[in-house]
Motif scaffolding. Structure first.
Motif, PDB file in Angstrom:
ATOM      1  N   LEU A  34       0.828  -1.207   0.000  1.00  0.00           N
ATOM      2  CA  LEU A  34       0.000   0.000   0.000  1.00  0.00           C
ATOM      3  C   LEU A  34       0.865   1.260   0.000  1.00  0.00           C
ATOM      4  O   LEU A  34       0.523   2.265  -0.647  1.00  0.00           O
ATOM      5  N   ILE A  35       1.976   1.211   0.728  1.00  0.00           N
ATOM      6  CA  ILE A  35       2.926   2.329   0.696  1.00  0.00           C
ATOM      7  C   ILE A  35       3.498   2.487  -0.707  1.00  0.00           C
ATOM      8  O   ILE A  35       3.665   3.598  -1.220  1.00  0.00           O
ATOM      9  N   ALA A  36       3.799   1.342  -1.351  1.00  0.00           N
ATOM     10  CA  ALA A  36       4.436   1.359  -2.668  1.00  0.00           C
ATOM     11  C   ALA A  36       3.559   1.996  -3.737  1.00  0.00           C
ATOM     12  O   ALA A  36       4.072   2.575  -4.700  1.00  0.00           O
ATOM     13  N   ILE A  37       2.225   1.913  -3.587  1.00  0.00           N
ATOM     14  CA  ILE A  37       1.357   2.523  -4.607  1.00  0.00           C
ATOM     15  C   ILE A  37       1.079   3.997  -4.314  1.00  0.00           C
ATOM     16  O   ILE A  37       0.323   4.640  -5.034  1.00  0.00           O
ATOM     17  N   GLY A  38       1.689   4.512  -3.233  1.00  0.00           N
ATOM     18  CA  GLY A  38       1.623   5.945  -2.983  1.00  0.00           C
ATOM     19  C   GLY A  38       0.794   6.407  -1.808  1.00  0.00           C
ATOM     20  O   GLY A  38       0.637   7.621  -1.603  1.00  0.00           O
ATOM     21  N   LEU A  39       0.260   5.502  -0.992  1.00  0.00           N
ATOM     22  CA  LEU A  39      -0.524   5.931   0.164  1.00  0.00           C
ATOM     23  C   LEU A  39       0.393   6.392   1.296  1.00  0.00           C
ATOM     24  O   LEU A  39       1.427   5.771   1.546  1.00  0.00           O
ATOM     25  N   PRO A  40       0.049   7.468   2.004  1.00  0.00           N
ATOM     26  CA  PRO A  40       0.808   7.874   3.193  1.00  0.00           C
ATOM     27  C   PRO A  40       0.703   6.803   4.277  1.00  0.00           C
ATOM     28  O   PRO A  40      -0.214   5.973   4.263  1.00  0.00           O
ATOM     29  N   PRO A  41       1.618   6.797   5.255  1.00  0.00           N
ATOM     30  CA  PRO A  41       1.668   5.714   6.250  1.00  0.00           C
ATOM     31  C   PRO A  41       0.374   5.472   7.022  1.00  0.00           C
ATOM     32  O   PRO A  41      -0.061   4.326   7.147  1.00  0.00           O
TER      33      PRO A  41
END
Length: 253
Positions: A34-41
């Motif tokens: 999920l981080i890799a697709i651009g979501l903040p932590p």
């Protein structure tokens, strides 16, 4: 979200559902995805908690034959729900940095408890020799702490629950794993309710990951029933060690 992002999340969901059913810690697959697709932590963490819940439910279905009678599990349900709510509120209300530094040691500690289960049993007493009240209080405390952790972060919740329950329950590891699946599902449902109302959920990501964890969770739970206890224990200890060291590296970098 483009096609490659969706493919990444689909693969991560399948792997995470299987790993959660076998050992716990599947969130360490979906969370980085999920981080890799651009979501903040924080949105990634919240969306991840919602996404893995169907996998927990599938794991319960796959391991239902190993569950003890409902009357023996029912007293743990309120403790699990209250603990999970407390963990969700902790995530939404406090900075994550301090807890991030503690989490690796919790995971590594839980893994060590499982790895050295027999020496610890000789030290604290075998479950069969504990008084009913002491065993009940200990189980409730371990479940409550695990639920708080699951509501806050959730990765390696399965490892922590298996380690604690295996220490104080005089039963097979397959049954402990089935109880772990049920408690994880209750934590998951609680976090879904809390974060759906109050958290920054990315529902597009959830729509891709959640069905994949459902399939992976059922497959993983069926696999557990076919593994010898020593193999299952080795897998959980190995995966818990990897998770703990990864979290420690991420917290200190």
């Amino acid at each position: 979200m483009n096609l490659s992002d969706a493919a990444l999340l689909l693969a991560a969901g399948l792997a995470a559902g299987t790993v959660n059913a076998v050992a716990g810690g599947g969130s360490l697959i979906t969370f980085p995805a999920l981080i890799a697709i651009g979501l903040p932590p924080v949105p990634a963490n919240v969306s991840n908690s919602v996404s893995v819940c169907p996998g927990y439910l599938a794991s319960v279905a796959g391991s239902r034959a190993d569950l003890p009678p409902a009357r023996r599990i029912a007293p743990l349900v309120p403790t699990t729900i209250v603990g999970a709510i407390a963990g969700c509120l902790l995530l939404l209300a406090t900075p994550a940095r301090a807890f991030e530094l503690v989490v690796p040691f919790l995971v590594l500690g839980a893994t060590a408890v499982l790895a050295f289960q027999e020496p610890l049993r000789r030290l604290v007493g075998h479950p069969a020799h504990l008084s009913p009240r002491r065993r009940t209080v200990t189980v409730q405390a371990m479940v409550g702490l695990g639920a708080v952790y699951g509501g806050y972060f959730g990765a390696a919740l399965g490892v922590m629950l298996v380690a604690g329950l295996a220490l104080v329950l005089d039963t097979t590891l397959a049954r402990v794993s089935a109880i772990k699946n049920l408690l994880s599902a209750i934590v998951g449902l609680t976090t879904v309710a809390m974060f759906s109302l109050f958290g920054p959920v990315n529902w597009a990501a959830v729509a891709v990951v959640a069905p994949a964890t459902l399939v992976g969770g059922y497959v993983g739970a069926r696999l557990v029933r076919r593994l010898p206890p020593v193999v299952l224990k080795t897998l959980i200890v190995a995966f818990g060690t990897v998770i703990g060291l990864y979290l420690l590296w991420r917290a200190l970098r």
